[in-house]
Design an enzyme around this catalytic site. Sequence first.
Site: not given
Ligand code: NAD
Length: 269
Positions: A74, A152, A165, A167, A169
Amino acid sequence: MPHNQWRLTVVADLTGKVILVTGGGSGIGAGIAKVVAEHGAQVVITDIRLEAAESIATEITSAGGLALGLQHDVTSGDSSRGVVADATKRFGRVDGLVNNAGISNRVPFNEMDEDEWNRVINVNLNGVFHTTRAVVDQMIERRSGRIVSNASFVGLRGIPLFSHYCASKFGVMGLTQSLAVELAPYDITVNAVLPGVVRTPLWEPMLDKAAAAGGITREEAWAGAIAPIPLGRPQEPDDIGEAVAFLLSDKARNITGASMNVTGGQLLH
Ligand code: NAD
């Protein structure tokens, strides 16, 4: 696949819609991909790790759904244009984009170097720019589209040790609100979903650091993370998936510029 007539009448129906989910190879993105497929969508799962994207696509196709896994960074405009072109070639168009790919890290600000700052901003904020930019022309042309970005709850309120992070979001929230107004004349809705705490692979290194800093075990660190949640439980990837499915559906046609908290009440009291 639990996909019967009764279900279609009561849930967000995505039958025939083509939905592209970035970072769909793991955690919340995988949950979103599976839920939107259950709701009838044809799903394009993109991830920097091709095998992860393909494995979730295979799970969906084995359950009778339609899915395609693609390699996607991305942070790259070329890569983003490439996956949108491949998805459009395979399914004819992209009706909905879910900007989900994201990374995080726990770093005190006085130890933060430029590379670390740029790494997180590049994936979490610039990644939303690149993928949205790659898909928006065809949505404008069709005068129809849905964009949902996974921000988030820390996109609304800063927390310590995650300045880059937070900033990134907050940036996603600003982009969402700006595009919601700019793209409204084309009947494109742009919304954000705000998870709270979902135990995915993203959390594991952060739990290690929190445990080391506090002289506690990682499970004690996890208990500390979920203790403030008013509903008393963390969220699951499916919880975020259901919220996203609703925002992608026709039922949400008059919702744009919104941020939907899926936090179990955290920061709402
Ligand atoms: P995760 O690490 O399980 O999944 C993230 C995925 O993104 C992975 O499969 C990774 O390979 C992929 N990825 C990383 N860099 C990439 C890139 N440059 N291009 C394409 N894909 C890429 O994490 P998650 O917890 O499922 O997080 C997903 C989203 O949810 C994120 O944006 C995170 O900030 C947001 N989020 C997560 C939480 C939480 O508690 N887990 C809370 C709030 C927000």
